[in-house]
Design a protein around this motif. Structure first.
Motif, mmCIF file in Angstrom:
data_model
loop_
_atom_site.group_PDB
_atom_site.id
_atom_site.type_symbol
_atom_site.label_atom_id
_atom_site.label_comp_id
_atom_site.label_asym_id
_atom_site.label_seq_id
_atom_site.Cartn_x
_atom_site.Cartn_y
_atom_site.Cartn_z
ATOM 1 N N ALA A 134 0.819 -1.218 0.000
ATOM 2 C CA ALA A 134 0.000 0.000 0.000
ATOM 3 C C ALA A 134 0.847 1.260 0.000
ATOM 4 N N GLU A 135 0.337 2.309 -0.666
ATOM 5 C CA GLU A 135 1.118 3.540 -0.733
ATOM 6 C C GLU A 135 0.915 4.431 0.485
ATOM 7 N N VAL A 136 -0.078 4.148 1.304
ATOM 8 C CA VAL A 136 -0.177 4.833 2.596
ATOM 9 C C VAL A 136 0.000 3.776 3.678
ATOM 10 N N GLU A 137 0.463 4.207 4.844
ATOM 11 C CA GLU A 137 0.671 3.237 5.899
ATOM 12 C C GLU A 137 -0.622 2.982 6.648
ATOM 13 N N ILE A 138 -1.213 1.817 6.423
ATOM 14 C CA ILE A 138 -2.451 1.465 7.105
ATOM 15 C C ILE A 138 -2.065 0.649 8.338
ATOM 16 N N PRO A 139 -2.408 1.157 9.539
ATOM 17 C CA PRO A 139 -1.954 0.491 10.756
ATOM 18 C C PRO A 139 -2.399 -0.970 10.788
ATOM 19 N N LEU A 140 -1.513 -1.852 11.228
ATOM 20 C CA LEU A 140 -1.805 -3.277 11.302
ATOM 21 C C LEU A 140 -2.973 -3.551 12.249
ATOM 22 N N ASP A 141 -3.833 -4.471 11.864
ATOM 23 C CA ASP A 141 -4.912 -4.952 12.733
ATOM 24 C C ASP A 141 -5.865 -3.882 13.242
ATOM 25 N N SER A 142 -5.977 -2.760 12.520
ATOM 26 C CA SER A 142 -7.000 -1.787 12.895
ATOM 27 C C SER A 142 -8.175 -1.979 11.939
ATOM 28 N N GLY A 143 -9.362 -2.013 12.500
ATOM 29 C CA GLY A 143 -10.543 -2.178 11.653
ATOM 30 C C GLY A 143 -11.189 -0.821 11.419
ATOM 31 N N ASP A 144 -12.507 -0.834 11.194
ATOM 32 C CA ASP A 144 -13.194 0.432 10.969
ATOM 33 C C ASP A 144 -13.504 1.152 12.282
ATOM 34 N N PHE A 145 -13.529 0.414 13.378
ATOM 35 C CA PHE A 145 -13.896 0.961 14.683
ATOM 36 C C PHE A 145 -12.966 2.119 15.063
ATOM 37 N N CYS A 146 -13.537 3.316 15.164
ATOM 38 C CA CYS A 146 -12.706 4.480 15.496
ATOM 39 C C CYS A 146 -13.574 5.650 15.952
ATOM 40 N N VAL A 147 -12.938 6.657 16.506
ATOM 41 C CA VAL A 147 -13.613 7.919 16.816
ATOM 42 C C VAL A 147 -12.831 9.022 16.122
ATOM 43 N N MET A 148 -13.538 9.929 15.475
ATOM 44 C CA MET A 148 -12.821 11.017 14.793
ATOM 45 C C MET A 148 -13.432 12.374 15.102
ATOM 46 N N SER A 149 -12.627 13.403 14.856
ATOM 47 C CA SER A 149 -13.101 14.758 15.119
ATOM 48 C C SER A 149 -14.022 15.188 13.985
ATOM 49 N N ARG A 150 -14.782 16.244 14.236
ATOM 50 C CA ARG A 150 -15.704 16.755 13.223
ATOM 51 C C ARG A 150 -14.981 17.081 11.913
ATOM 52 N N ARG A 151 -13.837 17.794 12.029
ATOM 53 C CA ARG A 151 -13.169 18.223 10.797
ATOM 54 C C ARG A 151 -12.655 17.018 10.013
ATOM 55 N N PHE A 152 -12.248 15.967 10.750
ATOM 56 C CA PHE A 152 -11.765 14.774 10.065
ATOM 57 C C PHE A 152 -12.920 14.050 9.364
ATOM 58 N N ALA A 153 -14.057 13.933 10.066
ATOM 59 C CA ALA A 153 -15.221 13.269 9.472
ATOM 60 C C ALA A 153 -15.655 13.997 8.200
ATOM 61 N N ASP A 154 -15.535 15.335 8.206
ATOM 62 C CA ASP A 154 -15.909 16.114 7.025
ATOM 63 C C ASP A 154 -14.994 15.810 5.844
ATOM 64 N N VAL A 155 -13.697 15.646 6.137
ATOM 65 C CA VAL A 155 -12.759 15.296 5.068
ATOM 66 C C VAL A 155 -13.133 13.931 4.497
#
Ligand code: UDP
Ligand code: MG
Length: 332
Positions: free
Chosen positions: A150-171
């Motif tokens: 992959a051309e971006v580093e996707i953290p090992l063993d992380s799924g979709d489960f996450c919490v993000m800030s408003r500005r990030f969710a908008d992006v």
């Protein structure tokens, strides 16, 4: 400036035939969220379920209006349902989780604390999985393969489960990709991200909604959306084949000149048909594989250029129904 949202935390949960687990989810979620002490909402997306899921969700909304319901017009798939949920979430922080309680809502408190420290994304990393060996092995292999190409580093063993800030969710929700691989897009989006470890429990009730074929499609979306390495395979194999045939050519010249026996024969007896057939089959196979790989990209380009909405809302309760903001059908 837009007025700040009244809701501190939105939780987006896609549900597909989850009638068995919904009562459990409701109780555990409410308990965990009430402890937060700030206003919350849960955006439940019914991904075209065929069982009582939608009816149960409607009842949940009737009892407690903080449970908002989006009913999609058919089954669009987990990642599309997640995108639909993100488009409707209004909270200052937005969490994404599965309906089956494999992602414990209790760790949201830790995640929110990290957000307050200044991170824009806090994703959950699975320390242990309570799933069968084959599935665990397949996941481990997939994440490592993805990391390799992959051309971006996707953290090992992380799924979709996450919490993000408003500005990030908008992006995230404005990324117009059709073949969504959320954990990849999340890594691609940047900002400050961190992980919290947790133990992934077994599904609380019901059966998995991810049969092998769906899982394979998700894995392929991950690889093809975040890597062009498979396309470059042709070049490498081509160079390899050229090198190999050069070596073989030199060997044959030596064989003829020196006149030694190779596999019981001299070069003059020319018993080479097996080698010819073998080589033809080998390169025929390689060519088909590479054609297939190009087909995978071509198919995805085709899906992207059609620009169809990723999901269609049939009915919404507690929120104003929105259609996919990134599709040209809704922009014109
Ligand atoms: N899901 C969905 N649409 C689908 C398949 C799954 O919305 O077509 C949801 C499902 O209801 C659950 C989440 O995606 O909330 C993850 O699915 P599941 O737990 O069955 O996957 P597994 O954990 O077995 O990989
Ligand atoms: Mg699950």
């Amino acid at each position: 400036m837009e007025p700040r949202s009244q809701t501190a935390l939105s939780i987006v949960i896609p549900c597909y035939n989850e009638a068995d687990v919904l009562p459990l989810l409701h109780d555990r979620l409410t308990q965990a969220l009430e402890k937060l002490g700030s206003p919350w909402e849960v955006v439940l997306v019914d991904d075209g379920s065929r069982d009582a899921t939608f009816a149960l969700l409607c009842a949940m909304h009737a009892r407690d209006a903080r449970f908002k319901i989006i009913g999609l017009s058919r089954n669009f798939g987990h990642q599309a349902a997640l995108s639909a949920g993100l488009a409707h979430a209004t909270g200052e922080a937005v969490a994404v989780m599965d309906a089956d309680l494999q992602d414990p809502p209790e760790i949201l408190t830790d995640c929110l604390a990290k957000l307050r420290e200044g991170f824009d994304v806090v994703y959950a990393v699975r320390r242990k999985r309570k799933e069968n060996l084959l599935k665990r092995g397949a996941y481990a292999l997939f994440y490592r393969l993805l990391k390799l190409v992959a051309e971006v580093e996707i953290p090992l063993d992380s799924g979709d489960f996450c919490v993000m800030s408003r500005r990030f969710a908008d992006v995230l929700r404005q990324i117009p990709e059709r073949n969504v691989f959320l954990r990849g897009l999340r890594a691609w989006s940047g900002f400050r991200q961190t992980g919290v470890e947790y133990e992934r429990s077994a599904r609380a009730a019901g059966q998995t909604k991810y049969p092998f074929t769906k899982l394979l499609k998700l894995a392929m979306d991950g690889v093809f959306a975040f890597s062009t390495v498979p396309l470059r395979l042709a070049t490498w194999l081509g160079f390899g084949a050229v090198g190999l045939s050069l070596c073989a050519g030199l060997f044959i010249i030596g064989w003829r000149l020196a006149g030694f026996r190779f596999m019981g024969h001299t070069a003059q007896e020319l018993p080479g048909w097996a080698a010819v057939v073998g080589v033809a089959l080998f390169f025929g196979g390689i060519q088909l594989v590479l054609l297939g790989i190009m087909g995978e990209y071509l198919g995805r380009i085709y899906t992207e250029v059609k620009h169809r909405p990723r999901w269609v809302v049939r009915q919404a309760l507690g929120v104003r129904a929105a259609q996919d903001p990134t599709s040209s059908a809704n922009n014109s």
